[in-house]
Design an enzyme around this catalytic site. Structure first.
Site, PDB file in Angstrom:
ATOM      1  N   TYR A  53      13.150   0.239 -26.323  1.00  0.00           N
ATOM      2  CA  TYR A  53      12.913  -0.436 -24.960  1.00  0.00           C
ATOM      3  C   TYR A  53      11.762  -1.553 -25.152  1.00  0.00           C
ATOM      4  O   TYR A  53      10.893  -1.129 -25.668  1.00  0.00           O
ATOM      5  CB  TYR A  53      12.658   0.395 -23.793  1.00  0.00           C
ATOM      6  CG  TYR A  53      14.044   1.022 -23.150  1.00  0.00           C
ATOM      7  CD1 TYR A  53      15.450   0.773 -23.951  1.00  0.00           C
ATOM      8  CD2 TYR A  53      14.167   1.842 -22.249  1.00  0.00           C
ATOM      9  CE1 TYR A  53      16.570   1.451 -23.372  1.00  0.00           C
ATOM     10  CE2 TYR A  53      15.238   2.482 -21.950  1.00  0.00           C
ATOM     11  CZ  TYR A  53      16.391   2.183 -22.372  1.00  0.00           C
ATOM     12  OH  TYR A  53      17.531   2.740 -22.045  1.00  0.00           O
ATOM     13  N   SER A 216      22.968   1.592 -15.445  1.00  0.00           N
ATOM     14  CA  SER A 216      23.801   0.498 -14.847  1.00  0.00           C
ATOM     15  C   SER A 216      24.491   0.933 -13.623  1.00  0.00           C
ATOM     16  O   SER A 216      25.597   0.565 -13.256  1.00  0.00           O
ATOM     17  CB  SER A 216      24.929  -0.209 -16.088  1.00  0.00           C
ATOM     18  OG  SER A 216      25.082  -1.409 -15.472  1.00  0.00           O
ATOM     19  N   PRO A 217      23.805   1.553 -12.646  1.00  0.00           N
ATOM     20  CA  PRO A 217      24.297   1.629 -11.360  1.00  0.00           C
ATOM     21  C   PRO A 217      25.042   0.709 -10.499  1.00  0.00           C
ATOM     22  O   PRO A 217      25.540   0.654  -9.437  1.00  0.00           O
ATOM     23  CB  PRO A 217      23.103   2.607 -10.476  1.00  0.00           C
ATOM     24  CG  PRO A 217      22.103   1.924 -11.024  1.00  0.00           C
ATOM     25  CD  PRO A 217      22.187   1.918 -12.498  1.00  0.00           C
ATOM     26  N   ALA A 219      26.333  -2.062 -12.103  1.00  0.00           N
ATOM     27  CA  ALA A 219      27.260  -3.054 -12.891  1.00  0.00           C
ATOM     28  C   ALA A 219      26.487  -4.178 -13.357  1.00  0.00           C
ATOM     29  O   ALA A 219      27.180  -5.328 -13.332  1.00  0.00           O
ATOM     30  CB  ALA A 219      28.406  -3.148 -12.261  1.00  0.00           C
ATOM     31  N   GLY A 220      25.358  -4.080 -13.938  1.00  0.00           N
ATOM     32  CA  GLY A 220      24.473  -5.529 -14.331  1.00  0.00           C
ATOM     33  C   GLY A 220      24.140  -6.470 -13.185  1.00  0.00           C
ATOM     34  O   GLY A 220      24.480  -7.711 -13.627  1.00  0.00           O
ATOM     35  N   GLY A 221      24.461  -6.283 -11.944  1.00  0.00           N
ATOM     36  CA  GLY A 221      24.205  -7.010 -11.035  1.00  0.00           C
ATOM     37  C   GLY A 221      25.506  -7.205 -10.094  1.00  0.00           C
ATOM     38  O   GLY A 221      25.242  -7.943  -8.984  1.00  0.00           O
ATOM     39  N   LEU A 222      26.421  -6.934 -10.524  1.00  0.00           N
ATOM     40  CA  LEU A 222      27.872  -7.067  -9.924  1.00  0.00           C
ATOM     41  C   LEU A 222      27.829  -6.540  -8.520  1.00  0.00           C
ATOM     42  O   LEU A 222      28.264  -7.076  -7.332  1.00  0.00           O
ATOM     43  CB  LEU A 222      29.109  -6.691 -10.631  1.00  0.00           C
ATOM     44  CG  LEU A 222      29.447  -7.405 -11.683  1.00  0.00           C
ATOM     45  CD1 LEU A 222      30.769  -6.859 -12.218  1.00  0.00           C
ATOM     46  CD2 LEU A 222      29.706  -8.911 -11.389  1.00  0.00           C
ATOM     47  N   LEU A 223      27.286  -5.345  -8.348  1.00  0.00           N
ATOM     48  CA  LEU A 223      27.255  -4.558  -7.301  1.00  0.00           C
ATOM     49  C   LEU A 223      25.966  -4.814  -6.260  1.00  0.00           C
ATOM     50  O   LEU A 223      25.923  -4.057  -5.512  1.00  0.00           O
ATOM     51  CB  LEU A 223      27.381  -3.222  -7.477  1.00  0.00           C
ATOM     52  CG  LEU A 223      28.676  -2.583  -8.132  1.00  0.00           C
ATOM     53  CD1 LEU A 223      28.937  -1.367  -8.627  1.00  0.00           C
ATOM     54  CD2 LEU A 223      29.967  -3.199  -7.569  1.00  0.00           C
ATOM     55  N   GLY A 225      25.389  -7.484  -4.385  1.00  0.00           N
ATOM     56  CA  GLY A 225      25.603  -8.639  -3.520  1.00  0.00           C
ATOM     57  C   GLY A 225      25.319 -10.121  -4.331  1.00  0.00           C
ATOM     58  O   GLY A 225      25.020 -11.026  -3.628  1.00  0.00           O
TER      59      GLY A 225
END
Length: 327
Positions: A53, A216-217, A219-223, A225
């Site tokens: 990382y 990724s809780p 989803a890469g920003g999808l969830l 907002g």
């Protein structure tokens, strides 16, 4: 903060984990220090890193070899907080250009562990995780190398990441034949939009006593907002493509979040946390504000009606295998 056991072990960890992949890549050292301070203040004791990382920070490196671990090590030395956290890191990824600078040979496991300890400025790693499955190294070799590190007091527990259900079963069978505890946790990608692990990984972990740490809780920003807030990631083009692919679900999801008066990120975390098999979703905050918002999810209890609506918007694979597809 709420705490739970890490799988079938006696180790207690916070229900949220601090992921440090952005340290040295998105968040500089000063901001990373502030995030770690805020995490400890919030009661988070599980810190998750990996030797690879940190992002491309040095001109002679194609990846950020060890930068995240180095930042954590400097923070530990400055704050004296080693006894307050459960420190997790990983082994497997390429850490140099040498032929043996990667994967899970006994040679690389030994060297990678020593290098991580040096960067982290500590004498032990609480949870040492295999970042991926190594199909070319036998379990006898992997477990022998891990046993030595446990005997030396350099690691305490062992986890896996991105394993299939049958990988977990094979690993535990091999560990059991050696009278060794084996795996206590698994890290998998898991969120409302990616639920494949419900087929076999979650049932395997439930049966064999592994805690699950979803990465990724959001989803890469999808969830998070994304329709209302916009796209604010380093992978804007990729995220934009995913938004268009899932636009109907995202519109329904964000509408539901508005109706119940909760932030999308908090709903995404609350959905994960309602599953008793889930130990701690891994957060990757870039700012203290994001961390603070995420911690508030612990206070949310989703109703059965809301859970049903979420499953309608983001349907899973239909349960565990083989019933999900066999009949």
């Amino acid at each position: 903060m709420e705490y739970t056991f890490l799988g079938r072990s006696g180790l207690r960890v916070s229900r949220l984990a601090l992921g440090t992949m952005n340290f040295g890549y998105v968040s500089d050292e000063a901001e990373s220090f502030k995030i770690m301070d805020a995490a400890v203040d919030a009661g988070i004791n599980l810190f998750d890193s990996a030797d690879v990382y940190g992002g491309p920070q040095k001109p002679d490196m194609v990846q950020g070899y060890g930068i995240s671990e180095e930042i954590i090590g400097k923070w530990l030395r400055k704050q004296g907080s080693r006894g307050k956290i459960v420190l997790a890191t990983k082994v497997y990824q390429p850490m140099g250009t040498g032929i043996n600078d990667k994967y899970l040979s006994a040679y690389h496991i030994r060297k990678a562990c020593e290098d991580s300890l040096r960067r982290l400025q500590t004498d032990h790693i609480d949870l040492y995780q295999m970042h991926h499955i190594d199909r070319n190294t036998p379990w006898e070799e992997i477990w022998q190398a891990m046993e030595v590190l446990v005997q030396q007091g350099k690691i305490s527990y062992i986890g896996s990441c991105n394993f299939a259900g049958w990988h977990i079963a094979m690993a535990q069978a091999a560990a059991g034949s050696r009278h060794f505890m084996g795996l206590v946790s698994e890290q998998s990608i898991y969120n409302l939009s990616k639920r494949t692990i419900e087929l076999e990984v979650i049932p395997a972990c439930e049966k064999l006593g592994l805690g699950i740490m979803p990465w990724s809780p959001f989803a890469g920003g999808l969830l998070s907002g994304v329709l209302k807030k916009g796209i604010h990631t380093k992978r804007a083009a990729e995220t934009r493509e995913m938004v268009e692919k899932f636009r109907p679900q995202l519109e329904a999801y964000e509408k539901l979040c508005d109706e119940i008066g909760q932030e999308p990120t908090q709903v995404a975390l609350a959905w994960l946390l309602h599953n008793p098999t889930i130990t701690a979703p891994i957060l990757g905050p870039r700012t203290i504000e994001q961390l603070t918002t995420n911690v508030l999810s612990l206070d949310i209890r989703l109703s059965e009606e809301t859970l049903k609506e979420l499953n309608t918007i983001w349907p899973g694979p239909g349960g565990a295998a083989p019933e999900a597809y066999a009949w």
